[in-house]
Motif scaffolding. Sequence first.
Motif, PDB file in Angstrom:
ATOM      1  N   SER A  92       7.450   3.555   5.312  1.00 22.07           N
ATOM      2  CA  SER A  92       8.062   4.693   6.012  1.00 22.07           C
ATOM      3  C   SER A  92       7.716   4.741   7.491  1.00 22.07           C
ATOM      4  O   SER A  92       8.354   5.458   8.259  1.00 22.07           O
ATOM      5  N   GLY A 112       2.925  -3.954   5.604  1.00 18.65           N
ATOM      6  CA  GLY A 112       3.620  -2.948   4.785  1.00 18.65           C
ATOM      7  C   GLY A 112       3.986  -1.721   5.609  1.00 18.65           C
ATOM      8  O   GLY A 112       3.391  -0.656   5.462  1.00 18.65           O
ATOM      9  N   THR A 166       6.935   3.356  -1.760  1.00 20.83           N
ATOM     10  CA  THR A 166       6.469   4.733  -1.575  1.00 20.83           C
ATOM     11  C   THR A 166       5.728   4.879  -0.250  1.00 20.83           C
ATOM     12  O   THR A 166       5.172   3.920   0.269  1.00 20.83           O
ATOM     13  N   GLU A 198      -0.643  -4.119  10.832  1.00 21.41           N
ATOM     14  CA  GLU A 198      -0.462  -3.434   9.544  1.00 21.41           C
ATOM     15  C   GLU A 198       0.472  -4.278   8.680  1.00 21.41           C
ATOM     16  O   GLU A 198       1.512  -4.736   9.159  1.00 21.41           O
ATOM     17  N   GLU A 233       7.084  -5.659   7.538  1.00 21.74           N
ATOM     18  CA  GLU A 233       7.687  -5.149   6.298  1.00 21.74           C
ATOM     19  C   GLU A 233       8.619  -6.223   5.741  1.00 21.74           C
ATOM     20  O   GLU A 233       9.359  -6.854   6.493  1.00 21.74           O
ATOM     21  N   ARG A 234       8.557  -6.415   4.428  1.00 23.71           N
ATOM     22  CA  ARG A 234       9.401  -7.464   3.845  1.00 23.71           C
ATOM     23  C   ARG A 234      10.703  -6.947   3.236  1.00 23.71           C
ATOM     24  O   ARG A 234      11.569  -7.738   2.858  1.00 23.71           O
ATOM     25  N   ASP A 280       6.999 -11.713   5.987  1.00 20.03           N
ATOM     26  CA  ASP A 280       6.073 -11.760   4.858  1.00 20.03           C
ATOM     27  C   ASP A 280       4.641 -11.552   5.326  1.00 20.03           C
ATOM     28  O   ASP A 280       4.077 -12.391   6.029  1.00 20.03           O
ATOM     29  N   GLY A 281       4.073 -10.435   4.901  1.00 25.62           N
ATOM     30  CA  GLY A 281       2.726 -10.072   5.313  1.00 25.62           C
ATOM     31  C   GLY A 281       1.641 -11.052   4.888  1.00 25.62           C
ATOM     32  O   GLY A 281       0.577 -11.091   5.496  1.00 25.62           O
ATOM     33  N   THR A 339      -1.417  -2.225   3.433  1.00 24.24           N
ATOM     34  CA  THR A 339      -1.109  -0.949   2.767  1.00 24.24           C
ATOM     35  C   THR A 339      -0.365  -1.162   1.449  1.00 24.24           C
ATOM     36  O   THR A 339       0.334  -0.264   0.978  1.00 24.24           O
ATOM     37  N   LEU A 387       4.067  -7.988  -2.458  1.00 27.36           N
ATOM     38  CA  LEU A 387       4.906  -8.922  -3.209  1.00 27.36           C
ATOM     39  C   LEU A 387       4.914 -10.294  -2.574  1.00 27.36           C
ATOM     40  O   LEU A 387       4.879 -10.438  -1.356  1.00 27.36           O
TER      41      LEU A 387
END
Length: 216
Positions: free
Chosen positions: A94, A91, A65, A89, A112-113, A138-139, A155, A212
């Motif tokens: 969008s 995540g 989301t 950042e 972003e993963r 992977d964050g 985030t 995740l």
Amino acid sequence: MTGQDTYRHKGLRRRLIDELRELNIADARTLEAMLEVPRHLFFPDQAFVEKAYEDIAFKIGAGQTISHPSTVAFQSALISPKRGEKILEIGTGSGYQTAVLVQLGARVFSIERQHELHVRTKKLLDQMGISARLSFGDGYLGLPGFAPFDKILVTAGAPFIPQPLIDQLKPGGRLVIPVGKDGTQEMVVVDKAEDGSLSQSVHGEFRFVPLLEDRN
Ligand code: SAH
């Protein structure tokens, strides 16, 4: 081609920012930046443009989301980037939060993963002329190749604070991370002093999609 930002969109956006101002959750500079960023263009389906200017989260695909505008306002104010600061950042999603940080003058790195989201958002930011370095990965590991960072913003809801993120903070730096299991998180701020010592504060409860640990 990206969509348009019409007078109507701008009007809806101004109304949303007025609502956020009433909530007293963010400083004027953060809200001014959010007034400049057309949130509806970060929605994958332009049929839902009306929803972009309500204070709600919204599905962006891959089970993820775009965060509530009030959450973006709150986290951006906690991060409060100074011009030229290097911000990581975790995540990208969008790309909306990324764009708000860029609007505030930060040099943004974002991870972003979900490959689908990484690719889509990279294309979107390029088309919009928003300059940020987006990584697929992977964050939990941070971005050691570009560390250290002035500030790090997570985030997604983390079950614990990943040590690599603490390690990749500059002295004087700040990590903002929602921490918690079972769907709700506390907004934790970790400040790293010049001597490297850490202090923590907690800033209310939120609901994020989980950070995740596995592939999907
Ligand atoms: N900042 C985004 C919020 C997206 S929701 C926005 O403004 O739209 C959180 C995002 O974190 C999701 O896109 C999700 O896929 C991503 N995510 C979850 N676990 C992750 C991980 N371990 N590393 C990097 N990104 C992750």
